[in-house]
Scaffold this motif. Structure first.
Motif, PDB file in Angstrom:
ATOM      1  N   ALA A  10       7.714 -11.263  -4.582  1.00  0.00           N
ATOM      2  CA  ALA A  10       8.229 -12.008  -3.429  1.00  0.00           C
ATOM      3  C   ALA A  10       8.809 -11.056  -2.390  1.00  0.00           C
ATOM      4  O   ALA A  10       8.631 -11.240  -1.180  1.00  0.00           O
ATOM      5  CB  ALA A  10       9.294 -13.008  -3.878  1.00  0.00           C
ATOM      6  N   ALA A  11       9.497 -10.013  -2.863  1.00  0.00           N
ATOM      7  CA  ALA A  11      10.083  -9.032  -1.941  1.00  0.00           C
ATOM      8  C   ALA A  11       8.994  -8.307  -1.158  1.00  0.00           C
ATOM      9  O   ALA A  11       9.124  -8.098   0.057  1.00  0.00           O
ATOM     10  CB  ALA A  11      10.936  -8.038  -2.719  1.00  0.00           C
ATOM     11  N   GLU A  12       7.920  -7.918  -1.847  1.00  0.00           N
ATOM     12  CA  GLU A  12       6.806  -7.253  -1.157  1.00  0.00           C
ATOM     13  C   GLU A  12       6.198  -8.167  -0.095  1.00  0.00           C
ATOM     14  O   GLU A  12       5.898  -7.723   1.019  1.00  0.00           O
ATOM     15  CB  GLU A  12       5.727  -6.850  -2.165  1.00  0.00           C
TER      16      GLU A  12
ATOM     17  N   PHE B 205      11.705   0.573   2.938  1.00  0.00           N
ATOM     18  CA  PHE B 205      11.966  -0.244   1.750  1.00  0.00           C
ATOM     19  C   PHE B 205      10.664  -0.457   0.977  1.00  0.00           C
ATOM     20  O   PHE B 205      10.603  -0.253  -0.249  1.00  0.00           O
ATOM     21  CB  PHE B 205      12.565  -1.576   2.188  1.00  0.00           C
ATOM     22  N   LEU B 206       9.596  -0.861   1.681  1.00  0.00           N
ATOM     23  CA  LEU B 206       8.319  -1.109   1.016  1.00  0.00           C
ATOM     24  C   LEU B 206       7.752   0.194   0.456  1.00  0.00           C
ATOM     25  O   LEU B 206       7.191   0.225  -0.653  1.00  0.00           O
ATOM     26  CB  LEU B 206       7.329  -1.749   1.994  1.00  0.00           C
ATOM     27  N   ALA B 207       7.929   1.288   1.203  1.00  0.00           N
ATOM     28  CA  ALA B 207       7.457   2.594   0.727  1.00  0.00           C
ATOM     29  C   ALA B 207       8.169   2.989  -0.556  1.00  0.00           C
ATOM     30  O   ALA B 207       7.554   3.544  -1.479  1.00  0.00           O
ATOM     31  CB  ALA B 207       7.691   3.649   1.807  1.00  0.00           C
TER      32      ALA B 207
ATOM     33  N   MET C 261       6.446   3.872  -4.079  1.00  0.00           N
ATOM     34  CA  MET C 261       6.700   5.196  -4.654  1.00  0.00           C
ATOM     35  C   MET C 261       7.179   5.073  -6.103  1.00  0.00           C
ATOM     36  O   MET C 261       6.711   5.794  -6.989  1.00  0.00           O
ATOM     37  CB  MET C 261       7.737   5.939  -3.807  1.00  0.00           C
ATOM     38  N   ARG C 262       8.097   4.152  -6.327  1.00  0.00           N
ATOM     39  CA  ARG C 262       8.637   3.985  -7.688  1.00  0.00           C
ATOM     40  C   ARG C 262       7.567   3.474  -8.654  1.00  0.00           C
ATOM     41  O   ARG C 262       7.618   3.750  -9.845  1.00  0.00           O
ATOM     42  CB  ARG C 262       9.823   3.025  -7.663  1.00  0.00           C
ATOM     43  N   ASP C 263       6.614   2.706  -8.109  1.00  0.00           N
ATOM     44  CA  ASP C 263       5.536   2.174  -8.948  1.00  0.00           C
ATOM     45  C   ASP C 263       4.361   3.132  -9.068  1.00  0.00           C
ATOM     46  O   ASP C 263       3.384   2.843  -9.769  1.00  0.00           O
ATOM     47  CB  ASP C 263       5.033   0.842  -8.380  1.00  0.00           C
ATOM     48  N   GLY C 264       4.411   4.255  -8.338  1.00  0.00           N
ATOM     49  CA  GLY C 264       3.300   5.211  -8.366  1.00  0.00           C
ATOM     50  C   GLY C 264       2.060   4.718  -7.665  1.00  0.00           C
ATOM     51  O   GLY C 264       0.944   5.167  -7.957  1.00  0.00           O
TER      52      GLY C 264
ATOM     53  N   GLU D 253      -1.511   2.778  -1.734  1.00  0.00           N
ATOM     54  CA  GLU D 253      -0.879   1.791  -0.852  1.00  0.00           C
ATOM     55  C   GLU D 253       0.186   2.448   0.014  1.00  0.00           C
ATOM     56  O   GLU D 253       0.392   2.063   1.176  1.00  0.00           O
ATOM     57  CB  GLU D 253      -0.269   0.668  -1.690  1.00  0.00           C
ATOM     58  N   LEU D 254       0.862   3.449  -0.563  1.00  0.00           N
ATOM     59  CA  LEU D 254       1.893   4.163   0.189  1.00  0.00           C
ATOM     60  C   LEU D 254       1.279   4.914   1.367  1.00  0.00           C
ATOM     61  O   LEU D 254       1.787   4.859   2.498  1.00  0.00           O
ATOM     62  CB  LEU D 254       2.627   5.131  -0.748  1.00  0.00           C
ATOM     63  N   GLU D 255       0.176   5.619   1.110  1.00  0.00           N
ATOM     64  CA  GLU D 255      -0.511   6.346   2.178  1.00  0.00           C
ATOM     65  C   GLU D 255      -0.984   5.389   3.274  1.00  0.00           C
ATOM     66  O   GLU D 255      -0.834   5.665   4.470  1.00  0.00           O
ATOM     67  CB  GLU D 255      -1.705   7.113   1.610  1.00  0.00           C
ATOM     68  N   LYS D 256      -1.556   4.292   2.855  1.00  0.00           N
ATOM     69  CA  LYS D 256      -2.064   3.311   3.815  1.00  0.00           C
ATOM     70  C   LYS D 256      -0.933   2.760   4.684  1.00  0.00           C
ATOM     71  O   LYS D 256      -1.096   2.581   5.899  1.00  0.00           O
ATOM     72  CB  LYS D 256      -2.759   2.167   3.059  1.00  0.00           C
ATOM     73  N   LEU D 257       0.223   2.515   4.059  1.00  0.00           N
ATOM     74  CA  LEU D 257       1.382   2.002   4.803  1.00  0.00           C
ATOM     75  C   LEU D 257       1.830   3.009   5.861  1.00  0.00           C
ATOM     76  O   LEU D 257       2.066   2.649   7.028  1.00  0.00           O
ATOM     77  CB  LEU D 257       2.531   1.708   3.831  1.00  0.00           C
TER      78      LEU D 257
END
Length: 372
Positions: free
Chosen positions: A300-302, A321-323, A327-330, A334-338
């Motif tokens: 829900a937060a995502e 926040f989303l990054a 990051m914590r989930d590895g 998705e991080l790069e795309k963001l």
């Protein structure tokens, strides 16, 4: 006759919704104002009710009414409603209204012009403002026994930044009519501003003796008590606000903060109310996402953060926040795309862009290190 009845029911329903701060049909309300669809009393009523509407799109219709409506009653209502809008376009419209042939329009324009810094006016404009201000002040003291004149004078001085003069006027209004609600509420804001919290609280409680369910008085009292750390009393006042107006975003946001230590489910619920009813305030959606994460509602937060970023791409706190979640989930892809998507957003400062590029380089280097 049937059409007349249908039209009356139509605009009456819209007025009811405006009084209840329901703005889902705002476009229809603004059309009535800008196109002068009904009689002057109805149009002026819509303009006055729009004062509580948080959407900036209303200003265009109100300026149109001020410039073009043939009724001085409507033009005066439009001029009076502009006291919170300090844009250049509004200033120009008010200066024209200050030369209107009807005094009611001129003095209404004067009250709203009081909010502008004198430095924003050219020499000729300053003369216009001075002339209409004198006329306004004369109108205010024409009836020394009328509490509403002193209340309006208080608003004028408040807009001018003269807290002492405004408080004198509000207190005079209260002495003349102790049952007058708004002088208590407005004066409480100023007492709080000058640091007299005790008097601010006293006046708010006196307002609530007159009208225990008053939304503005309960909201201001709740915020004042929260600042003082009186969270139990603040919570009670703010809950009363939501009982009166379930869509009151400020009350809901502050309640989410107050209850978060004891009840995360409620914190999420209140933050959701705030975010839904004030989409233009990204801090509310960010707070919702934060409490969703705290309450083990990561999906829900995502979803909340993605929607927030889509609607407010320059609100980089949400990106961070989303990054952090990715990051914590590895979830490197998705991080790069963001980050890459954020870099394409117009309006981001060069400093923020450089920070994002460094973050992307770190990801690339980490991937290269792992492959070696």
């Amino acid at each position: 006759r049937g059409n007349y009845q249908e039209e009356t029911l139509y605009w009456a329903q819209l007025i009811k919704e405006a009084r209840e701060n329901q703005w889902g049909r705002l476009d229809e309300m603004l059309e009535i104002v800008s196109q002068n669809r009904y009689n002057e009393v109805v149009v002026a009523s819509f303009i006055r009710l729009l004062a509580n509407c948080p959407e900036h799109t209303k200003q265009e219709a109100i300026i149109t009414a001020l410039n073009n409506n043939p009724s001085p009653l409507v033009r005066a209502a439009a001029a009076a409603s502009m006291d919170r809008d300090l844009s250049e376009k509004t200033k120009k419209a008010l200066l024209v209204a200050a030369t209107d042939k009807f005094r009611l329009v001129r003095v209404s324009a004067a009250a709203s012009l009081a909010g502008f810094e004198e430095s924003r006016f050219a020499a000729a404009e300053k003369q216009t403002v001075a002339r209409v201000t004198d006329e306004y002040m004369e109108a205010m003291v024409a009836r020394p026994d009328d509490w509403s004149s002193y209340y309006n004078l208080g608003i004028y001085h408040q807009n001018r930044g003269s807290a002492g003069k405004a408080l004198d006027a509000y207190e005079t209004a209260i002495r003349l009519y102790p049952e007058s609600l708004m002088p208590f509420i407005n004066s409480s804001v100023l007492y709080s501003y000058i640091g007299n919290q005790a008097k601010a609280e006293e006046n708010l409680r006196r307002a609530l003796e007159i009208d225990p369910g008053n939304e503005a008085a309960n909201l201001n009292l709740g915020l004042l008590l929260a600042e003082q750390g009186k969270t139990d009393e603040a919570e009670k006042a703010l809950r009363t606000v939501l009982d009166v107006n379930p869509k009151q975003a400020v009350a809901a946001y502050n309640l989410s903060v107050i209850v978060s230590q004891q009840n995360l489910d409620e914190a999420v619920s209140f933050a959701g109310i705030a975010a839904e009813n004030r989409p233009g305030e990204p801090r509310y959606a960010y707070t919702l996402a934060y409490y969703q994460m705290e309450n083990n509602q990561k999906q829900a937060a995502e979803k909340t953060l993605k929607k927030l970023i889509a609607e407010n791409p320059l609100y980089l706190n949400a990106v961070s926040f989303l990054a952090d979640i990715y990051m914590r989930d590895g979830r490197t892809g998705e991080l790069e795309k963001l980050y890459e998507q954020t870099l394409k957003t117009e309006g981001i400062s060069s400093q923020d862009k450089e920070a994002i590029r460094q973050a992307l380089n770190t990801i690339t280097n980490n991937k290269a290190g792992k492959s070696n």
